[in-house]
Design an enzyme around this catalytic site. Structure first.
Site, PDB file in Angstrom:
ATOM      1  N   GLU A 124       0.840  -1.205   0.000  1.00 39.27           N
ATOM      2  CA  GLU A 124       0.000   0.000   0.000  1.00 39.27           C
ATOM      3  C   GLU A 124       0.873   1.252   0.000  1.00 39.27           C
ATOM      4  O   GLU A 124       0.596   2.224  -0.723  1.00 39.27           O
ATOM      5  CB  GLU A 124      -0.910  -0.001   1.223  1.00 39.27           C
ATOM      6  N   ASP A 140       0.658   3.780  -3.149  1.00 37.61           N
ATOM      7  CA  ASP A 140       0.246   5.171  -2.974  1.00 37.61           C
ATOM      8  C   ASP A 140       1.173   6.100  -3.751  1.00 37.61           C
ATOM      9  O   ASP A 140       0.727   7.059  -4.395  1.00 37.61           O
ATOM     10  CB  ASP A 140       0.246   5.521  -1.486  1.00 37.61           C
ATOM     11  N   ASP A 199      -7.390   0.981   0.794  1.00 34.92           N
ATOM     12  CA  ASP A 199      -6.003   0.582   1.043  1.00 34.92           C
ATOM     13  C   ASP A 199      -5.588  -0.573   0.131  1.00 34.92           C
ATOM     14  O   ASP A 199      -4.463  -0.602  -0.394  1.00 34.92           O
ATOM     15  CB  ASP A 199      -5.829   0.161   2.503  1.00 34.92           C
ATOM     16  N   GLU A 247      -4.699   0.517  -3.425  1.00 34.15           N
ATOM     17  CA  GLU A 247      -3.335   1.043  -3.509  1.00 34.15           C
ATOM     18  C   GLU A 247      -2.313  -0.087  -3.422  1.00 34.15           C
ATOM     19  O   GLU A 247      -1.280  -0.060  -4.109  1.00 34.15           O
ATOM     20  CB  GLU A 247      -3.099   2.068  -2.407  1.00 34.15           C
TER      21      GLU A 247
END
Length: 213
Positions: A33, A37, A101, A104
């Site tokens: 994650e 991101d 989450d 990502e």
């Protein structure tokens, strides 16, 4: 999804929440994650620069924040049908935060599996088209507070984590925002980002009330 994994264990990791009784900390999606991101931010930033060549950094930043917010990522999770595959347990709830989450994390897993090209292709397929329906970006509390402080020439606000509550798989963060000349404000949130925005809103309301008096 638009990507065939050579290393399927990466996809499994991206779908595994920390509450799973079968997962160690390094086998859950948090690290992917974190990477996803950044990959998402890079791809969408490039897309926005090309699409809005006359907008400044602040306008592009607001568009970026709006395009990759939790609501859009949760929508992408539904489009990918990820809710049927997310691995979790221990009383955890399959909420919007977890689904966002995981999206990502999936982007991070694709990057690890195939590099930037495949990750960019998937992000452009699922995320970038959402800009067609996006309204003019709103200024978030952190940005508003920063712009207010810059206008007053009193320095920029700073944020720090002063506490953490709850289980590891569903933590609540306590964030404090500090601005020279004003009382610090604290706020809680399901992520550091959410808590920072909440703290910024508290302080922004406070400083604007003082300014209006």
């Amino acid at each position: 999804m638009g990507h065939h994994f050579e290393n399927e264990s990466l996809l499994t990791q991206a779908l595994t929440h920390a509450s799973s009784v079968h997962a160690s900390k390094l086998e859950t999606y948090e690290r992917l994650e974190f990477l996803g991101d950044r990959v998402l931010g890079l791809v969408v930033s490039e897309f926005l620069m090309d699409r809005y060549p006359n907008e400044n950094e602040g306008q592009l930043s607001r568009r970026l924040s709006a395009l990759v917010d939790r609501a859009n990522l949760t929508s992408v999770a539904a489009d990918m049908k990820l809710e049927n595959y997310i691995i979790y347990g221990g009383g955890a709830e399959l909420n919007e935060s977890m689904q966002a989450d995981v999206v990502e994390a999936v982007f991070g897993a694709i990057y690890c599996d195939g590099g930037l090209g495949p990750a960019k292709k998937v992000i452009e397929k699922f995320i970038c088209p959402l800009s067609d329906n996006a309204q003019a970006p709103r200024i978030d509390p952190k940005t508003s507070l920063q712009e207010w402080a810059q206008g007053k020439k009193i320095g920029l606000p700073s944020y720090k984590e002063i506490g953490k509550e709850g289980p590891d798989h569903q933590p609540i963060f306590l964030i404090q925002v500090v601005l020279d000349g004003f009382e610090p404000k604290n706020a809680r949130g399901s992520s550091k980002r959410v808590a920072e925005q909440a703290a910024a809103l508290k302080l922004l309301n406070h400083v604007t009330e003082i300014s209006d008096d």
